[in-house]
Design an enzyme around this catalytic site. Structure first.
Site, PDB file in Angstrom:
ATOM      1  N   ASP A  67      -3.093  -1.215  -0.665  1.00  0.00           N
ATOM      2  CA  ASP A  67      -1.653  -0.974  -0.615  1.00  0.00           C
ATOM      3  C   ASP A  67      -0.975  -1.280  -1.945  1.00  0.00           C
ATOM      4  OD1 ASP A  67      -2.057  -3.716  -0.506  1.00  0.00           O
ATOM      5  OD2 ASP A  67      -1.279  -3.957   1.506  1.00  0.00           O
ATOM      6  N   ASP A 136       2.039 -12.137  10.519  1.00  0.00           N
ATOM      7  CA  ASP A 136       2.408 -11.389  11.730  1.00  0.00           C
ATOM      8  C   ASP A 136       1.262 -10.500  12.217  1.00  0.00           C
ATOM      9  OD1 ASP A 136       2.375  -9.438   9.788  1.00  0.00           O
ATOM     10  OD2 ASP A 136       4.500  -8.902   9.961  1.00  0.00           O
ATOM     11  N   GLU A 143       2.359  -3.176   9.466  1.00  0.00           N
ATOM     12  CA  GLU A 143       3.129  -4.177  10.201  1.00  0.00           C
ATOM     13  C   GLU A 143       2.982  -3.955  11.713  1.00  0.00           C
ATOM     14  OE1 GLU A 143       4.119  -6.613   8.650  1.00  0.00           O
ATOM     15  OE2 GLU A 143       5.611  -6.254   7.093  1.00  0.00           O
TER      16      GLU A 143
HETATM   17  C1  GLP Z   1       0.112  -8.977   1.841  1.00  0.00           C
HETATM   18  C2  GLP Z   1      -0.982  -7.924   1.669  1.00  0.00           C
HETATM   19  C3  GLP Z   1      -2.066  -8.101   2.708  1.00  0.00           C
HETATM   20  C4  GLP Z   1      -2.481  -9.552   2.777  1.00  0.00           C
HETATM   21  C5  GLP Z   1      -1.323 -10.395   3.219  1.00  0.00           C
HETATM   22  C6  GLP Z   1      -1.648 -11.864   3.372  1.00  0.00           C
HETATM   23  O1  GLP Z   1       1.079  -8.613   2.738  1.00  0.00           O
HETATM   24  N1  GLP Z   1      -0.476  -6.606   1.710  1.00  0.00           N
HETATM   25  O2  GLP Z   1      -3.156  -7.258   2.380  1.00  0.00           O
HETATM   26  O3  GLP Z   1      -3.563  -9.703   3.656  1.00  0.00           O
HETATM   27  O4  GLP Z   1      -0.316 -10.263   2.224  1.00  0.00           O
HETATM   28  O5  GLP Z   1      -1.421 -12.531   2.183  1.00  0.00           O
HETATM   29  P1  GLP Z   1      -2.039 -13.937   1.830  1.00  0.00           P
HETATM   30  O6  GLP Z   1      -3.493 -13.715   1.618  1.00  0.00           O
HETATM   31  O7  GLP Z   1      -1.355 -14.308   0.546  1.00  0.00           O
HETATM   32  O8  GLP Z   1      -1.745 -14.836   2.955  1.00  0.00           O
END
Ligand code: GLP
Length: 261
Positions: A67, A136, A143
Site C-alpha cells: 500500500d 482494528d 479497513e
Molecule cells: C499500517 C500499514 C499496515 C500495517 C499497520 C500496522 O496501517 N498499512 O500494513 O500492518 O500499519 O502498523 P504497525 O506495524 O506499525 O503496528
C-alpha cells in the site's frame, strides 16, 4: 493457519527471515509481497544482516508493497516508498526496477490499480506476502468493512488508523485521508502469508483474527481461509489466545523436514 509464538520479536523476525531465506534459496526469482509499519522493521533488519553476511541474495527477486498513502510522492518523508528504501531496499541487492509500490500520485487511480494487479500477475504472482496487522484488524490498508474479495483500489482510512499513524506525519490532521492498497482478495492470492504482530497492544486484535469468526469487520480473520498462512507472534501479542499451549506444542513437535517451510 500455523501460529508460531516466539519469546521475543527478535526471535520472531529471525524465524520469518529463515522462511524467506529458504524461499529465495529454492526460488531465487521469487516474488515477495512486503509491508510497512513498525512490525516488519525487525524482519527487515535481520534480512539486511543476512544479506550482508552473504546468506541471502535478492538479485533476482521481485517485490510488491501492499500500500501507499494517496496524495503524497515518493520523496515525502512518511511515504512508504521512502520507508522501504530506508529500511530495506537501499541495503540489499534487489534491483530497483523490481521494486513496486502503489503510486500515491497516480492521476488515473482505477487504471493504476489495474496495472498494479496485472504487474503482480506478470511477475508470476506473489510467493510470500509479509503482513502486519492494524489495531482494528486491517491488513494492508483494508479497513474493517473491506470486501474480503477486494482488489487493489483506493480506500478511506478510519479515524483510528489516522490516529495510530499520526506519528509519521507529526499530527493526525496531516495523515492523508486516502490510500491505495492491495485488496484482501489480492493478498489472499499470495501462495503463502506471514503475518507478524508484536506487543500487548496487538493481543486483542490477534485473538479476534486467529480465533474469532471470519468477518470483514476484522479483515485479518480471512487468513483462516488461506491454505498456507503463518502468524508469527511474540509472547505479548499471543497473550489473549485461548489455544496458545496447543500452538506451542504443535510448533515444538513439527517434523524436521518442515523446518523453515
Ligand atoms: C499500517 C500499514 C499496515 C500495517 C499497520 C500496522 O496501517 N498499512 O500494513 O500492518 O500499519 O502498523 P504497525 O506495524 O506499525 O503496528
Amino acid at each position: 493457519m500455523e501460529v508460531i509464538i516466539c519469546p521475543t520479536a527478535a526471535e520472531a523476525a529471525s524465524t520469518g527471515a529463515s522462511i524467506l531465506a529458504r524461499l529465495l534459496r529454492e526460488k531465487p526469482d521469487a516474488t515477495l509481497g512486503l509491508a510497512t509499519g513498525n512490525t516488519p522493521l525487525a524482519l527487515y533488519a535481520e534480512l539486511i544482516r543476512r544479506h550482508q553476511s552473504g546468506a541471502i541474495d535478492f538479485a533476482h527477486c521481485h517485490a510488491f508493497n501492499l500500500d501507499e498513502y494517496f496524495g503524497i510522492g515518493p520523496d515525502h518523508p512518511a511515504s512508504y516508498h521512502r520507508f522501504m528504501s530506508e529500511n530495506l531496499f537501499s541495503h540489499i541487492n534487489i534491483a530497483p526496477e523490481h521494486c513496486r509500490i502503489p503510486d500515491g500520485l497516480a492521476k488515473d487511480v482505477p487504471t493504476a490499480c489495474r496495472d498494479y494487479e496485472q504487474a503482480i500477475v506478470a511477475s508470476g504472482g506473489i510467493d510470500l506476502q509479509v503482513l502486519g496487522i492494524g489495531g482494528d484488524g486491517h491488513i494492508g490498508f483494508n479497513e474493517p468493512g473491506s470486501s474480503l474479495q477486494s482488489r487493489t483500489r483506493i480506500k478511506t482510512l478510519t479515524a483510528r488508523t489516522r490516529r495510530d499513524n499520526a506519528g509519521d506525519f507529526g499530527a493526525e490532521d496531516n495523515v492523508p485521508m486516502h490510500v491505495i492498497t492491495m485488496g484482501v482478495g489480492t493478498i489472499m492470492e499470495a501462495r503463502s502469508l506471514l503475518l507478524f504482530a508484536f506487543g500487548a497492544h496487538k493481543a486483542a486484535v490477534v485473538a479476534s483474527a486467529v480465533e474469532g469468526p471470519i468477518t470483514s469487520m476484522v479483515p485479518a480473520s480471512i487468513l483462516q481461509m488461506h491454505p498456507c498462512a503463518k502468524v508469527i507472534l511474540d509472547e505479548a501479542a499471543a497473550s489473549q489466545l485461548t489455544r496458545a499451549e496447543y500452538y506451542r506444542w504443535v510448533y515444538a513437535n513439527k517434523p524436521a523436514w518442515q523446518a523453515d517451510a
